[in-house]
Scaffold this motif. Structure first.
Motif, PDB file in Angstrom:
ATOM      1  N   GLN A  35      17.124  57.520  66.916  1.00  0.00           N
ATOM      2  CA  GLN A  35      16.814  58.168  65.619  1.00  0.00           C
ATOM      3  C   GLN A  35      17.189  59.858  65.831  1.00  0.00           C
ATOM      4  O   GLN A  35      17.012  60.264  66.913  1.00  0.00           O
ATOM      5  CB  GLN A  35      15.414  57.825  65.454  1.00  0.00           C
ATOM      6  N   SER A  53       9.830  53.093  67.945  1.00  0.00           N
ATOM      7  CA  SER A  53       9.161  53.215  66.598  1.00  0.00           C
ATOM      8  C   SER A  53       7.664  53.553  66.559  1.00  0.00           C
ATOM      9  O   SER A  53       6.968  53.266  67.366  1.00  0.00           O
ATOM     10  CB  SER A  53       9.476  51.800  65.726  1.00  0.00           C
ATOM     11  N   ASN A  54       7.167  54.264  65.416  1.00  0.00           N
ATOM     12  CA  ASN A  54       5.893  54.501  65.210  1.00  0.00           C
ATOM     13  C   ASN A  54       5.300  55.204  66.301  1.00  0.00           C
ATOM     14  O   ASN A  54       5.843  56.191  66.983  1.00  0.00           O
ATOM     15  CB  ASN A  54       5.097  53.104  64.780  1.00  0.00           C
ATOM     16  N   ASP A  55       4.241  54.609  66.872  1.00  0.00           N
ATOM     17  CA  ASP A  55       3.461  55.186  68.148  1.00  0.00           C
ATOM     18  C   ASP A  55       4.320  55.120  69.323  1.00  0.00           C
ATOM     19  O   ASP A  55       3.939  55.902  70.305  1.00  0.00           O
ATOM     20  CB  ASP A  55       2.150  54.694  68.242  1.00  0.00           C
ATOM     21  N   ASP A  56       5.460  54.054  69.522  1.00  0.00           N
ATOM     22  CA  ASP A  56       5.986  54.101  70.745  1.00  0.00           C
ATOM     23  C   ASP A  56       7.183  55.022  70.816  1.00  0.00           C
ATOM     24  O   ASP A  56       8.085  54.902  71.732  1.00  0.00           O
ATOM     25  CB  ASP A  56       6.531  52.432  70.920  1.00  0.00           C
ATOM     26  N   SER A  57       7.725  55.718  69.678  1.00  0.00           N
ATOM     27  CA  SER A  57       8.825  56.694  69.795  1.00  0.00           C
ATOM     28  C   SER A  57       8.660  57.806  70.827  1.00  0.00           C
ATOM     29  O   SER A  57       7.538  58.327  71.245  1.00  0.00           O
ATOM     30  CB  SER A  57       9.035  57.230  68.169  1.00  0.00           C
TER      31      SER A  57
END
Length: 263
Positions: A35, A53-57
């Protein structure tokens, strides 16, 4: 693998200076599934690369448009490796004492941290990062992230003195009987290597090579070529290690990809 902190001397960040940053970020985003997020800076835009993604990015590197004056001087698109240090100022003193050169800095990067750019005695560029609010790459050693760094040099004996004095690295001979290879260790664990350049390398200058882990080396190379890149070294097996290739991005920046052999 998620990273919480880096030890002194560990590779901790990668940064692309590109002749065409817009095209460059698109190439890498598609190739690795990264990203991108553009951040304004005084000289233009600093693009953060991230995965997850989300909290794991998490951030894993960055890119920026090479200044016009550098392009006009013939500086090619290039990847830069950063190593974690406890003190940038102390590192500056050690680099100078061992025959290296301070190219830029030291510079505070807001509250994120402090950096400096150097060249070693042979001219290979590298940077250091003293973490503040930002540790550097938040993922490593997993698909699409940095997993190895490698110094190509014509004076390996000098490098074996310079880098351990600067970073505190341990040195051990690599298990590659066909070539002279050295591994750099931090706290007993390998973090990178060194390859002795031969006459076959021609006029290529000493440099640090970045390796990104991928699930399938051959598929990644094929994808890179379709995106406008070139395979400088085709997919090649390294006994006991994995399968790697060297790629040039469409702007000429080089990097390696590797599918590591399961242990």
């Amino acid at each position: 693998m998620r990273v919480q902190q880096y030890l002194q001397g560990q590779p901790c960040w990668v940064e692309l200076a590109s002749q065409d940053a817009v095209a460059g970020k698109t190439f890498y985003a598609v190739l690795f599934g990264w990203q991108t997020q553009d951040m304004p800076i005084p000289d233009g835009v600093y693009t953060m690369f991230s995965i997850g993604s989300n909290d794991d990015s998490g951030d894993i590197g960055a890119a920026y448009q090479m200044p016009k004056e550098m392009s006009e001087q013939g500086v090619p698109t290039n990847w830069l490796i950063y190593f974690a240090v406890k003190s940038v100022d102390a590192t500056v003193d050690r680099v100078k004492a061992e025959g290296g050169t301070l190219v830029m800095g030291p510079c505070d990067v807001g509250s994120a941290g402090k950096m400096a750019l150097f060249s070693d005695p042979e001219g290979a560029k590298f940077a250091v990062w003293q973490a503040g609010d930002h540790i550097g790459s938040q993922y490593r050693d997993s698909s699409g992230t940095l997993c190895w760094v490698e110094l190509a040099t014509r004076d390996s004996e000098q490098a074996k003195t310079f880098y351990p004095k600067v970073f505190g690295w341990e040195v051990q001979a690599g298990d590659m009987p066909e070539i002279e290879y050295t591994e750099w260790l931090v706290d007993g664990a390998p973090v990178g290597g060194m390859l002795a350049m031969t006459e076959e390398w021609g006029e290529i200058p000493p440099h640090w090579m970045l390796y990104f882990a991928v699930d399938d080396c051959d598929e990644t190379v094929e994808k890179a070529v379709k995106l406008g890149g070139k395979a400088c070294v085709p997919p090649t097996d390294i006994s006991g290690v994995g399968r790697f290739a060297v790629i040039n991005d469409p702007q000429g920046g080089f990097f390696s990809v590797i599918t590591l052999q399961a242990k």
